[in-house]
Design a protein around this motif. Structure first.
Motif, mmCIF file in Angstrom:
data_model
loop_
_atom_site.group_PDB
_atom_site.id
_atom_site.type_symbol
_atom_site.label_atom_id
_atom_site.label_comp_id
_atom_site.label_asym_id
_atom_site.label_seq_id
_atom_site.Cartn_x
_atom_site.Cartn_y
_atom_site.Cartn_z
ATOM 1 N N VAL A 5 58.766 5.059 32.580
ATOM 2 C CA VAL A 5 58.354 4.253 33.731
ATOM 3 C C VAL A 5 57.307 5.051 34.506
ATOM 4 N N GLY A 6 56.224 4.389 34.866
ATOM 5 C CA GLY A 6 55.119 5.030 35.579
ATOM 6 C C GLY A 6 53.970 5.449 34.680
ATOM 7 N N ASP A 7 54.212 5.473 33.369
ATOM 8 C CA ASP A 7 53.158 5.837 32.412
ATOM 9 C C ASP A 7 52.254 4.639 32.136
ATOM 10 N N PRO A 8 50.971 4.905 31.848
ATOM 11 C CA PRO A 8 50.100 3.815 31.408
ATOM 12 C C PRO A 8 50.412 3.443 29.957
ATOM 13 N N LEU A 9 50.219 2.182 29.639
ATOM 14 C CA LEU A 9 50.369 1.761 28.244
ATOM 15 C C LEU A 9 49.267 2.418 27.421
ATOM 16 N N PRO A 10 49.574 2.872 26.220
ATOM 17 C CA PRO A 10 48.546 3.461 25.368
ATOM 18 C C PRO A 10 47.519 2.415 24.939
ATOM 19 N N GLU A 11 46.293 2.868 24.732
ATOM 20 C CA GLU A 11 45.221 1.969 24.299
ATOM 21 C C GLU A 11 45.071 2.055 22.785
ATOM 22 N N VAL A 12 45.562 1.033 22.109
ATOM 23 C CA VAL A 12 45.477 0.940 20.654
ATOM 24 C C VAL A 12 45.270 -0.513 20.266
ATOM 25 N N PRO A 13 44.783 -0.756 19.052
ATOM 26 C CA PRO A 13 44.582 -2.152 18.634
ATOM 27 C C PRO A 13 45.873 -2.798 18.127
ATOM 28 N N LEU A 14 45.985 -4.091 18.420
ATOM 29 C CA LEU A 14 47.026 -4.949 17.858
ATOM 30 C C LEU A 14 46.313 -6.146 17.247
ATOM 31 N N GLN A 15 47.023 -6.912 16.456
ATOM 32 C CA GLN A 15 46.422 -8.101 15.851
ATOM 33 C C GLN A 15 47.253 -9.332 16.149
ATOM 34 N N ARG A 16 46.560 -10.456 16.163
ATOM 35 C CA ARG A 16 47.201 -11.754 16.301
ATOM 36 C C ARG A 16 46.333 -12.775 15.594
ATOM 37 N N ILE A 17 46.886 -13.953 15.394
ATOM 38 C CA ILE A 17 46.125 -15.029 14.767
ATOM 39 C C ILE A 17 45.805 -16.054 15.832
ATOM 40 N N ARG A 18 44.553 -16.354 15.935
ATOM 41 C CA ARG A 18 44.089 -17.455 16.783
ATOM 42 C C ARG A 18 43.201 -18.297 15.894
ATOM 43 N N ASP A 19 41.913 -18.095 15.955
ATOM 44 C CA ASP A 19 40.983 -18.720 15.001
ATOM 45 C C ASP A 19 40.713 -17.681 13.927
ATOM 46 N N GLY A 20 41.707 -17.399 13.123
ATOM 47 C CA GLY A 20 41.651 -16.304 12.172
ATOM 48 C C GLY A 20 42.301 -15.073 12.783
ATOM 49 N N VAL A 21 42.243 -13.965 12.046
ATOM 50 C CA VAL A 21 42.841 -12.724 12.531
ATOM 51 C C VAL A 21 41.949 -12.157 13.628
ATOM 52 N N GLU A 22 42.568 -11.820 14.730
ATOM 53 C CA GLU A 22 41.863 -11.256 15.876
ATOM 54 C C GLU A 22 42.469 -9.890 16.179
ATOM 55 N N THR A 23 41.624 -8.884 16.282
ATOM 56 C CA THR A 23 42.067 -7.556 16.697
ATOM 57 C C THR A 23 41.762 -7.417 18.178
ATOM 58 N N VAL A 24 42.778 -7.058 18.937
ATOM 59 C CA VAL A 24 42.637 -6.921 20.385
ATOM 60 C C VAL A 24 43.216 -5.581 20.821
ATOM 61 N N ASP A 25 42.574 -4.964 21.798
ATOM 62 C CA ASP A 25 43.105 -3.691 22.274
ATOM 63 C C ASP A 25 44.091 -3.951 23.407
ATOM 64 N N THR A 26 45.033 -3.062 23.537
ATOM 65 C CA THR A 26 46.094 -3.251 24.513
ATOM 66 C C THR A 26 45.563 -3.254 25.943
ATOM 67 N N LYS A 27 44.494 -2.529 26.218
ATOM 68 C CA LYS A 27 43.948 -2.520 27.577
ATOM 69 C C LYS A 27 43.443 -3.910 27.968
ATOM 70 N N SER A 28 42.730 -4.570 27.074
ATOM 71 C CA SER A 28 42.238 -5.905 27.413
ATOM 72 C C SER A 28 43.369 -6.931 27.435
ATOM 73 N N LEU A 29 44.400 -6.723 26.634
ATOM 74 C CA LEU A 29 45.538 -7.637 26.618
ATOM 75 C C LEU A 29 46.433 -7.498 27.846
ATOM 76 N N PHE A 30 46.693 -6.262 28.243
ATOM 77 C CA PHE A 30 47.714 -6.006 29.255
ATOM 78 C C PHE A 30 47.197 -5.351 30.533
ATOM 79 N N GLY A 31 45.928 -4.990 30.564
ATOM 80 C CA GLY A 31 45.401 -4.168 31.645
ATOM 81 C C GLY A 31 45.374 -4.804 33.018
ATOM 82 N N ASP A 32 45.234 -6.094 33.109
ATOM 83 C CA ASP A 32 45.076 -6.723 34.426
ATOM 84 C C ASP A 32 46.064 -7.863 34.637
#
Length: 159
Positions: A5-32
């Motif tokens: 608790v209190g630590d920042p989430l690590p910045e690494v890529p994850l994948q999901r399917i939307r319009d095909g496979v999408e690679t997203v980084d955790t900062k853009s997913l969870f940062g705000d």
């Protein structure tokens, strides 16, 4: 050492399917945003399919009412996560994220060796609540248990 608790989430890529496979980084997913990320040892496995994911599907509207996004994560590929989400009737908006190489899981320090089950490296069963990319709550299950990472327990801790 696992994330605290209190630590920042690590910045690494994850994948999901939307319009095909999408690679997203955790900062853009969870940062705000406010988000609950819950991890399961494996898609389509018994406790994960019968209890863990269904608890978040059932209570998803309650999280949304609190302005909290929800993400399900597993060390599986994005196609498996998509198929599992469809089979479980996951509502639009509940993110099904693939950590195929366990990069996020390892960066969190929440990996387990499930080789004895033929599953290799997997995520421990956990749920965490983060605000703006910083962990505010962390609920990690003891081996073989399912209690503190349930949607019901996480919701009770947010009040």
């Amino acid at each position: 050492m696992s994330i605290q608790v209190g630590d920042p989430l690590p910045e690494v890529p994850l994948q999901r399917i939307r319009d095909g496979v999408e690679t997203v980084d955790t900062k853009s997913l969870f940062g705000d945003r406010k988000v609950v990320i819950f991890a399961v040892p494996g898609a389509f496995t018994p406790t994960c399919s019968e209890r863990h994911l269904p608890s978040f599907v059932e209570h998803y509207p309650q999280f949304r009412d609190k302005g909290i996004d929800v993400a399900c994560m597993s060390v599986n590929d994005p196609f498996v996560m998509q198929a599992w989400g469809e089979s479980q009737e996951v509502p639009d908006g509940l993110m099904m994220l693939a950590d195929g190489n366990a990069e996020f899981t390892r960066a969190l320090g929440l990996e387990i060796d499930a080789s004895s089950y033929g599953m290799g490296t997997r995520a421990k069963r956990f749920a965490l609540y983060a605000e703006n990319g910083v962990v505010r709550q962390l609920h990690v299950e003891a081996p073989g248990e399912y209690r503190v990472s349930s949607a019901e327990h996480v919701l009770s801790q947010l009040d």
